[in-house]
Design a protein around this motif. Structure first.
Motif, PDB file in Angstrom:
ATOM      1  N   UNK A  39       1.049  -0.996  -0.049  1.00  0.00           N
ATOM      2  CA  UNK A  39       0.137  -0.226   0.118  1.00  0.00           C
ATOM      3  C   UNK A  39       0.794   1.123  -0.007  1.00  0.00           C
ATOM      4  N   UNK A  40       0.523   2.378  -0.812  1.00  0.00           N
ATOM      5  CA  UNK A  40       1.340   3.614  -0.765  1.00  0.00           C
ATOM      6  C   UNK A  40       0.113   4.505  -0.306  1.00  0.00           C
ATOM      7  N   UNK A  41       0.742   5.629   0.663  1.00  0.00           N
ATOM      8  CA  UNK A  41      -0.045   6.510   1.074  1.00  0.00           C
ATOM      9  C   UNK A  41       0.204   8.036   0.654  1.00  0.00           C
ATOM     10  N   UNK A  42      -0.697   8.960   0.520  1.00  0.00           N
ATOM     11  CA  UNK A  42      -0.385  10.442   0.234  1.00  0.00           C
ATOM     12  C   UNK A  42       0.087  10.858   1.361  1.00  0.00           C
ATOM     13  N   UNK A  43       0.898  11.909   1.291  1.00  0.00           N
ATOM     14  CA  UNK A  43       1.595  12.787   2.378  1.00  0.00           C
ATOM     15  C   UNK A  43       1.411  14.225   2.093  1.00  0.00           C
ATOM     16  N   UNK A  44       0.515  14.980   2.652  1.00  0.00           N
ATOM     17  CA  UNK A  44       0.175  16.188   2.182  1.00  0.00           C
ATOM     18  C   UNK A  44       0.487  17.360   3.280  1.00  0.00           C
ATOM     19  N   UNK A  45       1.405  18.202   3.095  1.00  0.00           N
ATOM     20  CA  UNK A  45       1.599  18.848   4.298  1.00  0.00           C
ATOM     21  C   UNK A  45       0.652  20.079   4.473  1.00  0.00           C
ATOM     22  N   UNK A  46      -0.099  20.400   3.342  1.00  0.00           N
ATOM     23  CA  UNK A  46      -1.051  21.612   3.328  1.00  0.00           C
ATOM     24  C   UNK A  46      -2.646  20.917   4.172  1.00  0.00           C
ATOM     25  N   UNK A  47      -2.901  19.896   3.618  1.00  0.00           N
ATOM     26  CA  UNK A  47      -4.118  19.221   4.171  1.00  0.00           C
ATOM     27  C   UNK A  47      -4.078  18.523   5.224  1.00  0.00           C
ATOM     28  N   UNK A  48      -2.796  18.093   5.899  1.00  0.00           N
ATOM     29  CA  UNK A  48      -2.683  17.113   7.036  1.00  0.00           C
ATOM     30  C   UNK A  48      -2.208  18.038   7.953  1.00  0.00           C
ATOM     31  N   UNK A  49      -2.458  17.834   9.309  1.00  0.00           N
ATOM     32  CA  UNK A  49      -1.744  18.432  10.272  1.00  0.00           C
ATOM     33  C   UNK A  49      -0.437  17.641  10.745  1.00  0.00           C
ATOM     34  N   UNK A 402     -24.392  20.351  -2.964  1.00  0.00           N
ATOM     35  CA  UNK A 402     -25.875  20.389  -2.447  1.00  0.00           C
ATOM     36  C   UNK A 402     -26.178  19.223  -1.676  1.00  0.00           C
ATOM     37  N   UNK A 403     -27.311  19.674  -0.890  1.00  0.00           N
ATOM     38  CA  UNK A 403     -28.025  18.339   0.035  1.00  0.00           C
ATOM     39  C   UNK A 403     -29.416  18.464  -0.283  1.00  0.00           C
ATOM     40  N   UNK A 404     -29.945  17.322  -0.241  1.00  0.00           N
ATOM     41  CA  UNK A 404     -31.327  17.076  -0.380  1.00  0.00           C
ATOM     42  C   UNK A 404     -31.708  15.986   0.736  1.00  0.00           C
ATOM     43  N   UNK A 405     -32.293  16.149   1.938  1.00  0.00           N
ATOM     44  CA  UNK A 405     -32.579  15.140   2.758  1.00  0.00           C
ATOM     45  C   UNK A 405     -31.612  14.682   3.309  1.00  0.00           C
ATOM     46  N   UNK A 406     -31.331  13.296   3.269  1.00  0.00           N
ATOM     47  CA  UNK A 406     -30.232  12.501   3.789  1.00  0.00           C
ATOM     48  C   UNK A 406     -28.883  12.580   2.697  1.00  0.00           C
ATOM     49  N   UNK A 407     -29.095  13.121   1.520  1.00  0.00           N
ATOM     50  CA  UNK A 407     -28.096  13.007   0.518  1.00  0.00           C
ATOM     51  C   UNK A 407     -27.358  14.301   0.367  1.00  0.00           C
ATOM     52  N   UNK A 408     -26.056  14.208   0.200  1.00  0.00           N
ATOM     53  CA  UNK A 408     -25.163  15.333   0.017  1.00  0.00           C
ATOM     54  C   UNK A 408     -24.097  14.998  -0.891  1.00  0.00           C
ATOM     55  N   UNK A 409     -23.553  15.936  -1.426  1.00  0.00           N
ATOM     56  CA  UNK A 409     -22.592  15.920  -2.514  1.00  0.00           C
ATOM     57  C   UNK A 409     -21.792  17.099  -2.884  1.00  0.00           C
ATOM     58  N   UNK A 410     -20.687  16.956  -3.395  1.00  0.00           N
ATOM     59  CA  UNK A 410     -19.761  18.333  -3.804  1.00  0.00           C
ATOM     60  C   UNK A 410     -18.405  17.644  -4.568  1.00  0.00           C
ATOM     61  N   UNK A 411     -17.996  18.532  -5.400  1.00  0.00           N
ATOM     62  CA  UNK A 411     -16.531  18.156  -5.823  1.00  0.00           C
ATOM     63  C   UNK A 411     -15.534  18.219  -5.086  1.00  0.00           C
ATOM     64  N   UNK A 412     -15.612  18.456  -3.941  1.00  0.00           N
ATOM     65  CA  UNK A 412     -14.599  18.548  -2.880  1.00  0.00           C
ATOM     66  C   UNK A 412     -14.207  17.172  -2.471  1.00  0.00           C
ATOM     67  N   UNK A 413     -12.958  16.679  -2.650  1.00  0.00           N
ATOM     68  CA  UNK A 413     -12.260  15.516  -2.206  1.00  0.00           C
ATOM     69  C   UNK A 413     -11.576  15.766  -0.821  1.00  0.00           C
ATOM     70  N   UNK A 414     -12.196  15.311   0.233  1.00  0.00           N
ATOM     71  CA  UNK A 414     -11.688  15.349   1.383  1.00  0.00           C
ATOM     72  C   UNK A 414     -10.609  14.613   1.788  1.00  0.00           C
ATOM     73  N   UNK A 415      -9.480  15.313   2.531  1.00  0.00           N
ATOM     74  CA  UNK A 415      -8.118  14.586   2.827  1.00  0.00           C
ATOM     75  C   UNK A 415      -8.024  14.239   4.350  1.00  0.00           C
ATOM     76  N   UNK A 416      -8.472  15.640   5.052  1.00  0.00           N
ATOM     77  CA  UNK A 416      -8.289  15.230   6.533  1.00  0.00           C
ATOM     78  C   UNK A 416      -9.200  16.370   7.088  1.00  0.00           C
ATOM     79  N   UNK A 417      -9.669  16.238   8.346  1.00  0.00           N
ATOM     80  CA  UNK A 417     -10.094  17.316   9.076  1.00  0.00           C
ATOM     81  C   UNK A 417      -8.846  18.393   9.681  1.00  0.00           C
ATOM     82  N   UNK A 418      -9.360  19.456   9.960  1.00  0.00           N
ATOM     83  CA  UNK A 418      -8.281  20.295  10.546  1.00  0.00           C
ATOM     84  C   UNK A 418      -7.967  19.959  12.029  1.00  0.00           C
ATOM     85  N   UNK A 419      -8.726  19.448  12.493  1.00  0.00           N
ATOM     86  CA  UNK A 419      -8.766  19.004  13.938  1.00  0.00           C
ATOM     87  C   UNK A 419      -8.031  17.813  14.246  1.00  0.00           C
ATOM     88  N   UNK A 420      -7.784  17.019  12.977  1.00  0.00           N
ATOM     89  CA  UNK A 420      -7.132  15.714  13.280  1.00  0.00           C
ATOM     90  C   UNK A 420      -5.757  15.610  14.027  1.00  0.00           C
TER      91      UNK A 420
END
Length: 420
Positions: A39-49, A402-420
């Protein structure tokens, strides 16, 4: 090519070698896994604490003898940010204490290459540049001129790669054709490895490696599991999900179940949440539109449980997806947006996203870091936003997804939460 060739060469020589990738590229890590069988992991200094970056750096080398981390762009290229959080390859090397092998394109220059290398060695005192590999070398005379100017600085030239159009991998509009779709990939990797062994001193490069320092970082989780049992779409149309996120969810005790929309499989009904990753639905839009069992199963799931789509997954949640030829295909109809590839426009870059409402990913206002990379355009979208996003350059905040009911979506790919 150098990264993959070295990985494959060392693996074929009997070393246990692992890969990692600086930055958000989600295609390269799959090629690393194919080259190394790990397995190979991404290492991202901007997105990852820092804690997460250190933890993933250590995890990349678990039970192996060598880590090779592929950079992105130029060594110091990044975005505006605090010291150590610009997203550059230099940040990752400095944070993890890894020496740098500088790969220098010397086409159209000779002794000037020495000046460039000198600048690289002195630009950032955090780094240790161990050696240089020359790329796009035109002739033996060219190699001698360039090498002399660099070796006069006390740095070894550890290889010189001539131009060779046969050493390549197929590409498409978001980068390389995915590893799983590349025909004869094992043979190609062995050919690349042979080319690298011919032109690079692999033994000398291996000797440049040094033990990673022991980093004292607390346990960190990139993204808390959004549910206990997660149904994840995975096939050629839905493949862009970061390995570190899956590993983190498993480590936190979540149960992951995979299904294939292209095989007309619905999300398993016994799961608590459905996740549609990014990928290439535009290349399979006809089969997806005809996959009634998948679409009906997705609609049924969404009636009572959360569904989230990222990028390609978001498009499949929409009303319709129009291909490059102008043919519109009906999608799941679970959010209000429609999408089109008729007038393609590249949307690319880091994003920080604040959740617009409470969500399985976090409470309203939770800060996520990630990126956007797509060519599709939105034809219509009247939904409330999934999040509010800013780019890394201080641009104005914009509603996203956007979001409707239980459904959400966006073009945004999440890498990490800032609080991680």
């Amino acid at each position: 090519m150098l990264t993959l060739g070295l990985m494959r060469s060392y693996r074929n020589a009997g070393l246990s070698v692992a890969g990692s990738k600086c930055g958000p590229d989600y295609i390269d890590t799959a090629f690393h896994a194919a080259a190394t069988s790990r397995q190979s992991f991404n290492l991202d200094s901007w997105a990852m604490p820092a804690a997460l970056l250190g933890q993933l750096g250590a995890a990349a080398g678990d039970a192996c003898e060598l880590i090779l981390c592929e950079g992105l762009m130029g060594l110091f290229d990044g975005v505006p940010g605090k010291a150590g959080r610009t997203g550059s390859s230099a940040d990752v090397a400095a944070a993890l204490g890894w020496p740098v092998l500088l790969v220098l394109d010397v086409s159209g220059q000779s002794q000037t290459a020495g000046a460039i290398v000198l600048g690289c060695t002195s630009f950032d005192p955090r780094l240790k540049i161990a050696g240089v590999v020359l790329n796009r070398v035109a002739s033996p005379r060219h190699q001698r001129l360039v090498s002399a100017s660099i070796e006069a600085l006390g740095l070894p030239v550890l290889g010189a790669l001539p131009r060779d159009e046969n050493i390549s991998l197929p590409e498409r509009h978001l980068g390389l054709v995915q590893a799983g779709e590349t025909r004869g990939l094992d043979t190609r990797l062995d050919q690349i490895a042979a080319f690298i062994r011919e032109h690079v001193d692999t033994g000398a490069i291996l000797a440049c490696a040094r033990a990673s320092p022991v980093l004292d970082h607390a346990e960190a989780l990139a993204l808390p599991p959004p549910a206990q049992r997660i149904a994840i779409a995975r096939d050629e149309a839905f493949s862009f999900l970061y390995p570190h996120i899956l590993a983190g969810w498993r480590k936190a005790g979540a149960e992951l179940t995979f299904f294939s929309p292209l095989a007309n499989e619905p999300p398993p009904a016994d799961c608590d949440l459905c996740w549609l990753p990014g990928g290439y639905p535009e290349l399979y839009v006809g089969p997806l539109a005809a996959a009634e069992r998948f679409l009906e199963g997705l609609r049924s799931f969404a009636a009572t449980k959360p569904v989230h789509g990222e990028c390609g997954g978001y498009m499949v949640l929409g009303q319709s997806l129009t291909d490059q030829a102008g043919h519109a295909h009906r999608m799941a109809g679970l959010v209000g947006a429609s999408f089109s590839f008729v007038k393609r426009k590249l949307h690319l870059g880091y994003r920080q996203a604040y959740l617009a409402a409470d969500h399985p990913l976090g409470a309203k206002g939770t800060l996520l870091r990630g990126h956007e990379f797509h060519y599709a355009t939105i034809e219509a979208n009247g939904d409330p936003p999934f999040a509010f996003v800013r780019d890394a350059y201080g641009g104005a905040e914009q509603a996203e997804g956007g979001r409707q009911g239980n459904v959400t979506g966006s073009f945004f790919h999440v890498i990490a939460t800032e609080e991680a």
